[in-house]
Design a protein around this motif. Sequence first.
Motif, short mmCIF file in Angstrom:
data_model
loop_
_atom_site.label_atom_id
_atom_site.label_comp_id
_atom_site.label_asym_id
_atom_site.label_seq_id
_atom_site.Cartn_x
_atom_site.Cartn_y
_atom_site.Cartn_z
N LEU A 120 36.93 31.70 47.98
CA LEU A 120 37.08 33.13 47.74
C LEU A 120 35.86 33.69 47.02
O LEU A 120 35.45 33.16 45.99
N THR A 121 35.32 34.75 47.59
CA THR A 121 34.25 35.51 46.94
C THR A 121 34.89 36.78 46.41
O THR A 121 35.67 37.42 47.12
N VAL A 122 34.56 37.14 45.18
CA VAL A 122 35.18 38.30 44.55
C VAL A 122 34.13 39.37 44.29
O VAL A 122 33.05 39.09 43.78
N THR A 123 34.46 40.61 44.68
CA THR A 123 33.63 41.76 44.36
C THR A 123 34.49 42.78 43.64
O THR A 123 35.72 42.68 43.61
N GLY A 124 33.86 43.78 43.07
CA GLY A 124 34.60 44.76 42.30
C GLY A 124 34.78 44.28 40.88
O GLY A 124 34.04 43.41 40.41
N GLU A 145 37.97 37.47 60.99
CA GLU A 145 39.10 38.39 61.20
C GLU A 145 38.55 39.82 61.23
O GLU A 145 37.80 40.22 60.34
N HIS A 146 38.93 40.59 62.24
CA HIS A 146 38.42 41.95 62.37
C HIS A 146 39.12 42.93 61.44
O HIS A 146 38.51 43.90 60.99
N THR A 147 40.39 42.71 61.20
CA THR A 147 41.13 43.62 60.34
C THR A 147 41.15 43.09 58.91
O THR A 147 40.91 41.92 58.65
N MET A 148 41.47 43.99 58.00
CA MET A 148 41.45 43.68 56.58
C MET A 148 42.87 43.70 56.03
O MET A 148 43.68 44.56 56.40
N LEU A 149 43.17 42.76 55.15
CA LEU A 149 44.45 42.75 54.43
C LEU A 149 44.28 43.62 53.19
O LEU A 149 43.39 43.38 52.38
N SER A 150 45.11 44.64 53.06
CA SER A 150 45.08 45.48 51.88
C SER A 150 46.28 45.12 51.02
O SER A 150 47.42 45.33 51.40
N LEU A 151 46.00 44.54 49.88
CA LEU A 151 47.02 44.05 48.98
C LEU A 151 47.21 45.04 47.83
O LEU A 151 46.25 45.39 47.14
N GLN A 152 48.43 45.51 47.64
CA GLN A 152 48.75 46.43 46.55
C GLN A 152 49.42 45.66 45.42
O GLN A 152 50.37 44.91 45.66
N LEU A 153 48.94 45.86 44.20
CA LEU A 153 49.50 45.20 43.02
C LEU A 153 50.02 46.25 42.06
O LEU A 153 49.31 47.20 41.73
N ALA A 165 37.38 39.13 48.49
CA ALA A 165 38.37 40.06 47.92
C ALA A 165 37.63 41.13 47.12
O ALA A 165 36.89 40.81 46.19
N ASP A 166 37.81 42.38 47.51
CA ASP A 166 37.18 43.52 46.84
C ASP A 166 38.24 44.24 46.03
O ASP A 166 39.19 44.78 46.59
N ALA A 168 46.54 48.17 41.00
CA ALA A 168 45.30 47.65 41.56
C ALA A 168 45.48 47.46 43.06
O ALA A 168 46.59 47.23 43.53
N SER A 169 44.40 47.60 43.79
CA SER A 169 44.43 47.27 45.22
C SER A 169 43.28 46.30 45.48
O SER A 169 42.25 46.34 44.82
N VAL A 170 43.54 45.42 46.43
CA VAL A 170 42.56 44.40 46.78
C VAL A 170 42.41 44.40 48.30
O VAL A 170 43.39 44.23 49.02
N ASP A 171 41.20 44.64 48.76
CA ASP A 171 40.91 44.56 50.19
C ASP A 171 40.36 43.17 50.46
O ASP A 171 39.31 42.80 49.93
N VAL A 172 41.08 42.41 51.28
CA VAL A 172 40.70 41.03 51.57
C VAL A 172 40.22 40.96 53.01
O VAL A 172 40.91 41.35 53.94
#
Length: 149
Positions: free
Chosen positions: A42-46, A120-128, A102-103, A111-115
Amino acid sequence: MRRARTSVWLAGALVLLLGGCDVTSTDKTPGRIKDGTAELELTVTGRPTPGSLATAEHVLARLKARDAEGLAELAGDDGGTKDDAERWIARWGDAAQRPATADFHLGEREASVDVRFTGEHTMLSLQLTPKHEDTPYDDTFTPLLRKDR
């Protein structure tokens, strides 16, 4: 007599030193190994907080392990059901086997995390959301499985 006092003192010091230690425990496995987050590429940005990063890592580890039950437990009663978790596993389980970025985007309380998974062409948007509504700033989060894009 002096030798007896010294022995008693040393025994007391030993009890105090070992009193805080769990001498009977033989499992020295770090928590990151036990919960599966050490296996993530996992690479983390933000700017994640420790709590938002830990929650996102746990979600990704459950996806990678294809553990719908564990994912549903992370979400709790308000975050989603086992059916929601199974839907996430079906959608993101294969992608979670690959490296991810993970951004993190922090709001005032949520918080939201765009993975993005490699390949993969689409992005997983994770809401926390805050785990405890009465103490929203304690840096513990619950993932919302019902709100994915």
